[in-house]
Scaffold this active site. Structure first.
Site, PDB file in Angstrom:
ATOM      1  N   GLN A 111      -7.936   6.721 -13.714  1.00 31.42           N
ATOM      2  CA  GLN A 111      -8.649   7.422 -14.797  1.00 31.42           C
ATOM      3  C   GLN A 111      -8.600   8.938 -14.574  1.00 31.42           C
ATOM      4  O   GLN A 111      -8.474   9.698 -15.536  1.00 31.42           O
ATOM      5  CB  GLN A 111     -10.081   6.894 -14.896  1.00 31.42           C
ATOM      6  N   ALA A 119     -16.658  -0.438 -21.815  1.00 32.57           N
ATOM      7  CA  ALA A 119     -17.296  -0.425 -23.131  1.00 32.57           C
ATOM      8  C   ALA A 119     -17.692  -1.810 -23.623  1.00 32.57           C
ATOM      9  O   ALA A 119     -18.472  -1.935 -24.569  1.00 32.57           O
ATOM     10  CB  ALA A 119     -16.378   0.262 -24.137  1.00 32.57           C
ATOM     11  N   HIS A 137     -26.642   8.187  -5.147  1.00 34.24           N
ATOM     12  CA  HIS A 137     -27.287   7.164  -5.978  1.00 34.24           C
ATOM     13  C   HIS A 137     -27.158   5.832  -5.250  1.00 34.24           C
ATOM     14  O   HIS A 137     -26.238   5.055  -5.491  1.00 34.24           O
ATOM     15  CB  HIS A 137     -26.655   7.081  -7.367  1.00 34.24           C
ATOM     16  N   ASP A 151     -32.694   7.570 -11.554  1.00 30.35           N
ATOM     17  CA  ASP A 151     -33.625   7.709 -10.433  1.00 30.35           C
ATOM     18  C   ASP A 151     -34.708   8.738 -10.788  1.00 30.35           C
ATOM     19  O   ASP A 151     -35.885   8.525 -10.505  1.00 30.35           O
ATOM     20  CB  ASP A 151     -32.849   8.115  -9.174  1.00 30.35           C
ATOM     21  N   GLY A 156     -19.229  -3.861 -21.604  1.00 28.52           N
ATOM     22  CA  GLY A 156     -20.289  -4.276 -20.673  1.00 28.52           C
ATOM     23  C   GLY A 156     -21.681  -4.022 -21.223  1.00 28.52           C
ATOM     24  O   GLY A 156     -21.865  -3.549 -22.343  1.00 28.52           O
TER      25      GLY A 156
HETATM   26  P1  NAX Z   1     -20.986  -4.853 -16.747  1.00 28.06           P
HETATM   27  O1  NAX Z   1     -20.384  -5.739 -15.734  1.00 28.06           O
HETATM   28  O2  NAX Z   1     -21.846  -5.447 -17.820  1.00 28.06           O
HETATM   29  O3  NAX Z   1     -19.841  -4.027 -17.475  1.00 28.06           O
HETATM   30  C1  NAX Z   1     -18.836  -3.361 -16.785  1.00 28.06           C
HETATM   31  C2  NAX Z   1     -17.647  -3.328 -17.693  1.00 28.06           C
HETATM   32  O4  NAX Z   1     -16.662  -2.502 -17.055  1.00 28.06           O
HETATM   33  C3  NAX Z   1     -17.005  -4.696 -17.924  1.00 28.06           C
HETATM   34  O5  NAX Z   1     -16.830  -4.908 -19.310  1.00 28.06           O
HETATM   35  C4  NAX Z   1     -15.666  -4.580 -17.193  1.00 28.06           C
HETATM   36  O6  NAX Z   1     -14.652  -5.358 -17.792  1.00 28.06           O
HETATM   37  C5  NAX Z   1     -15.404  -3.082 -17.311  1.00 28.06           C
HETATM   38  N1  NAX Z   1     -14.382  -2.574 -16.406  1.00 28.06           N
HETATM   39  C6  NAX Z   1     -14.091  -2.962 -15.136  1.00 28.06           C
HETATM   40  N2  NAX Z   1     -13.039  -2.278 -14.670  1.00 28.06           N
HETATM   41  C7  NAX Z   1     -12.663  -1.423 -15.649  1.00 28.06           C
HETATM   42  C8  NAX Z   1     -11.617  -0.469 -15.751  1.00 28.06           C
HETATM   43  N3  NAX Z   1     -10.743  -0.263 -14.783  1.00 28.06           N
HETATM   44  N4  NAX Z   1     -11.535   0.232 -16.918  1.00 28.06           N
HETATM   45  C9  NAX Z   1     -12.381   0.028 -17.923  1.00 28.06           C
HETATM   46  N5  NAX Z   1     -13.372  -0.890 -17.887  1.00 28.06           N
HETATM   47  C10 NAX Z   1     -13.512  -1.594 -16.749  1.00 28.06           C
HETATM   48  O7  NAX Z   1     -21.766  -3.729 -15.915  1.00 28.06           O
HETATM   49  P2  NAX Z   1     -22.916  -2.736 -16.396  1.00 28.06           P
HETATM   50  O8  NAX Z   1     -24.227  -3.408 -16.209  1.00 28.06           O
HETATM   51  O9  NAX Z   1     -22.575  -2.178 -17.721  1.00 28.06           O
HETATM   52  O10 NAX Z   1     -22.824  -1.618 -15.234  1.00 28.06           O
HETATM   53  C11 NAX Z   1     -21.716  -0.773 -15.129  1.00 28.06           C
HETATM   54  C12 NAX Z   1     -21.759   0.036 -13.852  1.00 28.06           C
HETATM   55  O11 NAX Z   1     -22.922   0.858 -13.809  1.00 28.06           O
HETATM   56  C13 NAX Z   1     -21.816  -0.797 -12.576  1.00 28.06           C
HETATM   57  O12 NAX Z   1     -20.891  -0.253 -11.645  1.00 28.06           O
HETATM   58  C14 NAX Z   1     -23.234  -0.587 -12.073  1.00 28.06           C
HETATM   59  O13 NAX Z   1     -23.330  -0.733 -10.676  1.00 28.06           O
HETATM   60  C15 NAX Z   1     -23.470   0.839 -12.511  1.00 28.06           C
HETATM   61  N6  NAX Z   1     -24.859   1.306 -12.576  1.00 28.06           N
HETATM   62  C16 NAX Z   1     -25.100   2.595 -12.219  1.00 28.06           C
HETATM   63  C17 NAX Z   1     -26.348   3.169 -12.305  1.00 28.06           C
HETATM   64  C18 NAX Z   1     -26.577   4.598 -11.930  1.00 28.06           C
HETATM   65  O14 NAX Z   1     -27.733   5.013 -11.965  1.00 28.06           O
HETATM   66  N7  NAX Z   1     -25.580   5.401 -11.555  1.00 28.06           N
HETATM   67  C19 NAX Z   1     -27.509   2.364 -12.740  1.00 28.06           C
HETATM   68  C20 NAX Z   1     -27.144   1.143 -13.504  1.00 28.06           C
HETATM   69  C21 NAX Z   1     -25.926   0.404 -13.001  1.00 28.06           C
HETATM   70  O15 NAX Z   1     -26.298  -0.372 -11.896  1.00 28.06           O
END
Ligand code: NAX
Length: 335
Positions: A112, A12, A187, A159, A14
């Site tokens: 989780q 949240a 994905h 996508d 991020g």
């Molecule tokens: P960010 O790095 O900005 O944010 C991720 C957040 O998750 C960080 O605040 C981090 O501290 C937190 N986090 C890590 N481990 C955690 C845990 N165990 N419990 C709770 N929070 C945790 O990444 P963001 O750009 O927001 O992307 C998030 C995810 O979406 C990434 O894995 C990214 O690869 C994935 N995506 C998936 C997409 C899809 O179509 N399925 C597209 C967009 C994105 O690439």
């Protein structure tokens, strides 16, 4: 007004969550007459940032938002929640092997899943956004045996939205006029975005997209790689991964799950495979779906050509490999 529902967003603090929380809070997902209590989960070092997100949510003066709870404890985050956006995941660092990435994510999605099993509502709808989204969703479901496997989904809506946008630009029509674009499989860059069944409505008449485009070369050599590699193109240009469009896709995915698909139209989500179209069983596979009363069904009877079958098999193979690697990590840890 209805009773508030509890909705959790992980990751949240991020960048995806920064857009997504606002969309949820103003009623884009669960409706403008559904009050909400938002649970925001992130890891302990991010609690300061999360506090700022909380302040901004309050300052946005969103009438539907009844309360916001910020926490680093999954057991608090998942308590009594009806819908979960699992956005937080371990990102792939430079030089990291798939197995190392999977190992970190297995641990996150196991924890989780267990918290969901124990604390969430039994009809919770779970959307996994964090990558590798399909396999993360499978792990999460495995550790929440009291919740139906159908309630765990992975996001391939971005996508789908990207594919619709490419077709709309090619045909010079509005994006919402394009429908029934399919996304098959994982994905990842092996996904198969497929416009063989796509339609547009023009002057009240339904027309086949492929019939209007009449350009196989464009479909195979331009459209397909553009959609498959769009994530990498955004990272190259922005130095950060897609966030605004990913948040919009997550909102679209959950909104359609919550309120259903219109007659004659389908959407795509990664769901537990039943082997439809010869897809492997026991993987989270993206299929075209229709949704009614919050239950999805895989669209049946679509027919592939040889090109499509090859693409389908490639993404199937990758998902099986990913699943088997994740399961071997679990077995090693349990041994
Ligand atoms: P960010 O790095 O900005 O944010 C991720 C957040 O998750 C960080 O605040 C981090 O501290 C937190 N986090 C890590 N481990 C955690 C845990 N165990 N419990 C709770 N929070 C945790 O990444 P963001 O750009 O927001 O992307 C998030 C995810 O979406 C990434 O894995 C990214 O690869 C994935 N995506 C998936 C997409 C899809 O179509 N399925 C597209 C967009 C994105 O690439």
């Amino acid at each position: 007004m209805a009773e508030p529902i509890k909705v959790v967003v992980t990751g949240a603090a991020g960048q995806i969550a920064y857009s997504l929380l606002f969309m949820i809070g103003k009623g884009d997902v669960f409706g403008t007459d559904q009050p909400l209590i938002l649970h925001l989960l992130d890891i302990p070092p991010m609690m300061g940032v999360l506090e700022a997100v909380h302040m901004e949510l309050r300052d946005s003066a969103l009438p539907l938002l009844r309360d916001v709870i910020i926490t680093a404890d999954p057991n608090v985050a998942f308590k009594d929640v009806s819908a979960a956006f699992l956005v937080g995941a371990m990102p792939r660092k430079q030089g990291m092997e798939r197995k190392d990435l999977l190992r970190s994510n297995v641990s996150i999605f196991k924890t989780q899943g267990q918290a969901i099993d124990q604390y969430a509502k039994k009809d919770i709808k779970v959307l996994v956004v964090g990558n590798p989204a399909n396999t993360n969703a499978l792990i999460c479901a495995k550790y929440a045996p009291s919740i139906p496997k159908e309630n765990f989904t992975a996001m391939t809506r971005l996508d789908q939205n990207r594919a619709q946008a490419q077709v709309a630009a090619k045909l010079g029509v509005a994006v919402n006029e394009v429908y029934n674009v399919a996304v098959w499989g994982n994905h990842s860059s092996t996904q198969y975005p497929d416009i063989s069944f796509a339609k547009i409505k023009q002057d009240g008449e339904e027309k086949d997209v492929l019939g209007l485009i009449q350009d196989d070369e464009w479909v195979r050599k331009e459209f397909l790689p553009t959609v498959q590699n769009r994530g990498a193109a955004i990272i190259a240009a922005r130095k950060l991964s897609s966030a605004m469009s990913a948040a919009k896709a997550a909102a679209d995915h959950m909104k359609d799950w919550w309120s259903g698909t219109p007659e004659g139209k389908f959407v795509n989500m990664g769901v537990i495979s039943d082997g439809s179209y010869g897809a492997p069983n026991n993987v989270i596979f993206s299929f075209p779906l229709t949704i009614k009363d919050k239950k999805w069904s895989i669209v049946q009877g679509l027919v592939f050509d040889a090109f499509g079958k090859d693409k389908f098999d490639l993404t199937s193979k990758e998902l099986v490999e990913e699943r088997d690697e994740a399961m071997s990590i679990i077995e090693d840890a349990d041994a």
